[in-house]
Design an enzyme around this catalytic site. Structure first.
Site, short mmCIF file in Angstrom:
data_model
loop_
_atom_site.label_atom_id
_atom_site.label_comp_id
_atom_site.label_asym_id
_atom_site.label_seq_id
_atom_site.Cartn_x
_atom_site.Cartn_y
_atom_site.Cartn_z
N LYS A 35 -12.66 -9.29 -8.66
CA LYS A 35 -12.13 -9.11 -10.02
C LYS A 35 -10.62 -8.89 -9.94
O LYS A 35 -10.07 -8.67 -8.84
CB LYS A 35 -12.82 -7.92 -10.69
CG LYS A 35 -12.59 -6.60 -9.98
CD LYS A 35 -13.34 -5.46 -10.65
CE LYS A 35 -13.10 -4.16 -9.89
NZ LYS A 35 -13.45 -2.98 -10.65
N TYR A 251 19.98 2.31 -13.20
CA TYR A 251 19.83 2.81 -14.56
C TYR A 251 19.68 4.33 -14.58
O TYR A 251 18.93 4.90 -13.77
CB TYR A 251 18.57 2.22 -15.20
CG TYR A 251 18.72 0.79 -15.65
CD1 TYR A 251 19.64 0.43 -16.62
CD2 TYR A 251 17.90 -0.19 -15.12
CE1 TYR A 251 19.76 -0.89 -17.04
CE2 TYR A 251 18.00 -1.51 -15.54
CZ TYR A 251 18.95 -1.85 -16.50
OH TYR A 251 19.06 -3.14 -16.91
C1 LIG Z 1 -19.17 -1.49 -9.87
C2 LIG Z 1 -18.16 -1.65 -8.81
N1 LIG Z 1 -18.59 -1.89 -7.55
C3 LIG Z 1 -17.71 -2.05 -6.53
C4 LIG Z 1 -16.35 -1.96 -6.74
C5 LIG Z 1 -15.42 -2.08 -5.56
O1 LIG Z 1 -14.85 -0.85 -5.30
P1 LIG Z 1 -13.83 -0.70 -4.08
O2 LIG Z 1 -12.64 -1.53 -4.42
O3 LIG Z 1 -13.51 0.76 -4.08
O4 LIG Z 1 -14.55 -1.18 -2.88
C6 LIG Z 1 -15.88 -1.69 -8.02
C7 LIG Z 1 -14.45 -1.55 -8.23
O5 LIG Z 1 -13.95 -0.87 -9.08
C8 LIG Z 1 -16.80 -1.55 -9.07
O6 LIG Z 1 -16.39 -1.31 -10.32
#
Ligand SMILES: Cc1ncc(COP(=O)(O)O)c(C=O)c1O
Length: 355
Positions: A35, A251
């Site tokens: 994601k 700044y």
């Molecule tokens: C439901 C879920 N699973 C897994 C992950 C992966 O987490 P991480 O990046 O801490 O491994 C996330 C990330 O936010 C998540 O929302």
């Protein structure tokens, strides 16, 4: 010459990190969380590079999932927050996306939609084990399963939950979370994120969800644990000047020189995603040697005190973070976490890939 800022992504490091995560639990399948543009690393590139190694990919929205399909990914894709509207289910069916179900309204949508079609998606049922963000309470799970049983041919849902404190392995909430999840766990369960994979024993997981660890970020206070940082964020010096004691930089004149200083201006700023909150003294690597940021981060530029470096010239390389200067360390100087340094990188930073 183009602007010298680039995020180099080492695909071999990603593969190494995925393999390392798989070794932590040989029974489990691994879902690569891509994601937020693969935490800034480039979702399509990353997913395609890992398609034969990861068992599935996780995203936050249907738009992110469709981007992967349009990029050519054939592997299973899970919507980690499920659908945001009933209409999205038709797209999910066309692309055979897997969906998380975390709320009653999503169950209603699903049951209504599935009564009109033969599509039978893999559902991941989210259980709230104490984070209180998404999911059903454990004692509501039986009722949800009962509703699902009305849909003929539905694959057994994966039971999933999410640790709130896995990055602090000794945190008492971890045990509480496990004890709340245990009663509803089945032989198709998923608890561990990266910190969980590398610090919490979750041998019953049949799926582990690897996010930050995939990118070689620091999953927990135990450090990298063999993970390799995949990204080098690199730019160059575009101007140099000597300033006298009493002169200020940037700044708001938040830094004032107490002695003669040599100041390098580098091509990166908050519009590239580098945090404006970076404190005076946040390190960068100039020709491989640490030097401190001075003055405020501006939109496109940052100023660095290079007085103590032996020789510096316009065009010299400056690294904002890499395997030598961990994003985690830089993040701490910005009161944030490495996730935000990666995911916050904006579209104007070119990504370059190497094997
Ligand atoms: C439901 C879920 N699973 C897994 C992950 C992966 O987490 P991480 O990046 O801490 O491994 C996330 C990330 O936010 C998540 O929302």
């Amino acid at each position: 010459m183009p602007r010298p800022l680039v995020a180099e992504v080492d695909l071999a490091a990603l593969k190494h990190n995925l393999a390392l995560a798989k070794q932590q639990n040989l029974q489990a399948k691994t879902l690569a969380v891509v994601k937020a543009n693969a935490y800034g690393h480039g979702a399509v590139k990353v997913a395609l590079a890992l398609e034969s190694d990861a068992d599935a990919f996780g995203v936050a929205s249907i738009e992110e999932a469709l981007e992967l399909r349009e990029g050519g990914l054939k592997a299973p894709v899970l919507l980690l927050e499920g659908c945001f509207s009933e209409e999205e289910l038709a797209s999910c069916e066309r692309q055979n996306f897997w969906v998380v179900c975390h709320s009653d309204y999503q169950i209603e949508w699903l049951i209504r939609y599935l009564s009109t079609t033969d599509w039978r998606p893999q559902i991941w049922l989210k259980v709230d084990s104490g984070m209180h963000r998404l999911g059903f309470d454990a004692d509501a799970v039986a009722g949800v399963m009962e509703q699902f049983s009305s849909i003929e041919g539905l694959p057994t849902p994966v039971m999933m939950s999410h640790f709130a404190c896995a990055d602090q392995p000794a945190h008492p909430r971890n045990e509480v979370a496990q004890s709340r999840f245990n009663p509803v766990k089945t032989n198709l369960s998923s608890f561990a994120n990266s910190a969980g994979i590398f610090t919490q024993a979750t041998p019953a997981d049949s799926w582990q969800r690897l996010g930050i660890g995939l990118y070689g970020g620091t999953p927990s206070e135990l450090g990298l644990q063999g993970l390799q940082p995949a990204m080098t964020l690199k730019t160059a010096i575009i101007a140099l000047r000597d300033i006298s004691p009493g002169e200020s930089v940037g700044y708001g004149a938040t830094y004032t020189a107490e002695s003669p200083r040599k100041i390098a201006t580098i091509a990166i700023g908050y519009a590239d995603g580098y945090p404006r909150q970076a404190k005076q003294g946040t390190p960068v690597l100039v020709n491989g040697v640490e030097a401190p940021i001075v003055g405020r981060v501006s939109m496109d530029m940052i100023t660095v005190d290079v007085t103590d470096l032996p020789s510096v010239s316009v065009g010299d390389e400056v690294i904002m973070f890499n395997e030598q200067l961990l994003a985690d360390r830089v993040a701490k100087c910005c009161d944030t976490i490495d996730y935000t340094l990666f995911a916050g990188l904006t579209a104007r930073v070119p990504r370059r890939y190497s094997e």
